[in-house]
Design a protein around this motif. Sequence first.
Motif, PDB file in Angstrom:
ATOM      1  N   LEU A   1       6.860 -19.815   2.088  1.00 52.99           N
ATOM      2  CA  LEU A   1       6.355 -20.880   2.853  1.00 52.99           C
ATOM      3  C   LEU A   1       6.548 -22.364   2.241  1.00 52.99           C
ATOM      4  O   LEU A   1       6.384 -22.344   1.045  1.00 52.99           O
ATOM      5  N   PRO A   2       7.134 -23.319   2.891  1.00 55.65           N
ATOM      6  CA  PRO A   2       6.927 -24.861   2.183  1.00 55.65           C
ATOM      7  C   PRO A   2       5.559 -25.011   1.870  1.00 55.65           C
ATOM      8  O   PRO A   2       4.457 -24.639   2.371  1.00 55.65           O
ATOM      9  N   ALA A   3       5.369 -26.036   0.845  1.00 57.54           N
ATOM     10  CA  ALA A   3       3.872 -26.291   0.203  1.00 57.54           C
ATOM     11  C   ALA A   3       3.121 -26.994   1.498  1.00 57.54           C
ATOM     12  O   ALA A   3       1.941 -26.728   1.740  1.00 57.54           O
ATOM     13  N   THR A   4       4.000 -27.715   2.102  1.00 68.74           N
ATOM     14  CA  THR A   4       3.110 -28.544   3.278  1.00 68.74           C
ATOM     15  C   THR A   4       4.083 -28.197   4.719  1.00 68.74           C
ATOM     16  O   THR A   4       5.378 -28.108   4.569  1.00 68.74           O
ATOM     17  N   SER A   5       3.283 -28.524   5.851  1.00 68.43           N
ATOM     18  CA  SER A   5       4.110 -28.472   7.002  1.00 68.43           C
ATOM     19  C   SER A   5       3.441 -29.387   8.212  1.00 68.43           C
ATOM     20  O   SER A   5       2.250 -29.785   7.777  1.00 68.43           O
TER      21      SER A   5
ATOM     22  N   GLU B   1      11.522 -27.828   4.865  1.00 68.96           N
ATOM     23  CA  GLU B   1      10.582 -28.488   5.793  1.00 68.96           C
ATOM     24  C   GLU B   1      11.089 -28.440   7.182  1.00 68.96           C
ATOM     25  O   GLU B   1      12.376 -28.484   7.423  1.00 68.96           O
TER      26      GLU B   1
ATOM     27  N   THR C   1       0.193 -22.221   3.596  1.00 64.54           N
ATOM     28  CA  THR C   1       0.636 -23.702   3.555  1.00 64.54           C
ATOM     29  C   THR C   1      -0.440 -24.797   3.923  1.00 64.54           C
ATOM     30  O   THR C   1      -1.438 -24.166   4.312  1.00 64.54           O
ATOM     31  N   ARG C   2      -0.075 -25.919   3.914  1.00 63.17           N
ATOM     32  CA  ARG C   2      -1.318 -26.864   4.281  1.00 63.17           C
ATOM     33  C   ARG C   2      -0.713 -28.126   4.897  1.00 63.17           C
ATOM     34  O   ARG C   2       0.483 -28.482   4.908  1.00 63.17           O
TER      35      ARG C   2
ATOM     36  N   PRO D   1       4.920 -23.059  10.374  1.00 64.67           N
ATOM     37  CA  PRO D   1       6.088 -23.501   9.271  1.00 64.67           C
ATOM     38  C   PRO D   1       7.148 -22.556   9.476  1.00 64.67           C
ATOM     39  O   PRO D   1       6.728 -21.100   9.249  1.00 64.67           O
TER      40      PRO D   1
ATOM     41  N   SER E   1      12.108 -24.844  -1.071  1.00 68.37           N
ATOM     42  CA  SER E   1      11.299 -25.442  -0.178  1.00 68.37           C
ATOM     43  C   SER E   1      12.047 -25.402   1.102  1.00 68.37           C
ATOM     44  O   SER E   1      13.371 -25.891   1.220  1.00 68.37           O
TER      45      SER E   1
END
Length: 345
Positions: free
Chosen positions: A239-243, A26, A342-343, A249, A24
């Motif tokens: 990619l990270p799961a969220t950004s 961020e 990503t989301r 990201p 991950s």
Amino acid sequence: MRQVFVGLLLVPLAACGHTPAGTSQEATSSALPTSVVSGPTPAEAPYLVAPPMLAAPAGPGPAERHRPCGPADVTATAASRAIVGGVGGVAAVVHLRGNGCSLHITAGPDRLLDAAGTQLAVRLDDAVSAVNPPRIPRYDIPLGAGDALWGFTWTGSWCGPKAATVVIPMTDDPRDPAAKGPYGDLRVPLTGPQPPCTGVSRSALRPGVAGAPGGPTWPADPVLPAPADWAGLSATLTLPATSPSGLVPAAVFTLLNRTGAAITLSPCPEYAVFVETDQTDLATREVLGCSGHRTVPAHGATSFSVPAQRYSDGDPRGRPAPGTAVTVRVAIAGVPTATAITRTR
């Protein structure tokens, strides 16, 4: 959809201490990655492998402003450089300048001649990759304006006479219903090195693509073709799961070698990125940070970092809303596109 552009640069992971692929990452709007490699100089820029076109440009083509050029209407020069590592041989860039006319050229260089005008026994490798062929968006604009570049590579072993001239047929695309050519063969003086002799002449000329020659404040387009052995590569994107909603990201782009021989990223490629949400598209091209990290080992992988970048240069109106799915695509010529999602949060 609104289209804006962001500037990203792929950097070798080992060069800047990013986390390995699959972990991950961020990023925050206040702490963007700062480890990047410098871009090419204006003189180096054309000698890069052109990127694929992941998103077709919008808008109509330019109106025909000039008559088609004939060979006598064009001033042209061609210069080669040695390819270090990889497929070996040389990469060359042709600069074409029409005198009040448009350059009607479809496929680029196809022959080499010696000083006496005799064609050299060099195989033409004009097969176009079905997977992400190199192509500069709106390459028709410099051709129509009569001021354009066209690249090619000459690889393998050459023990024959020195190449003095490269030949470029001037013709319309035969698929064009308005085609009127051919207009003649353009013979361009070629300077610079040629492939070394390793015992027997066995070499190939591989045409590149058309592009713009650049200007005082922007570099020329890269116009070289992708080496044939890049067909042995595939790619993944992590990619990270969220950004944060204000950032494209940070990502990890990994090239995987499916073959039993090492594959070298030489000449160095420019890469294409396309970022898509339900409300915004973003597209860019930048240079792969492959200096010093140019070989993908046999049955191995090499990873590069794609630093985070703000949407619309920080303009809040370009930010996707929280919870938006963001699809990122990254590709170099001749290699299947790597895609990840990503989301925003």
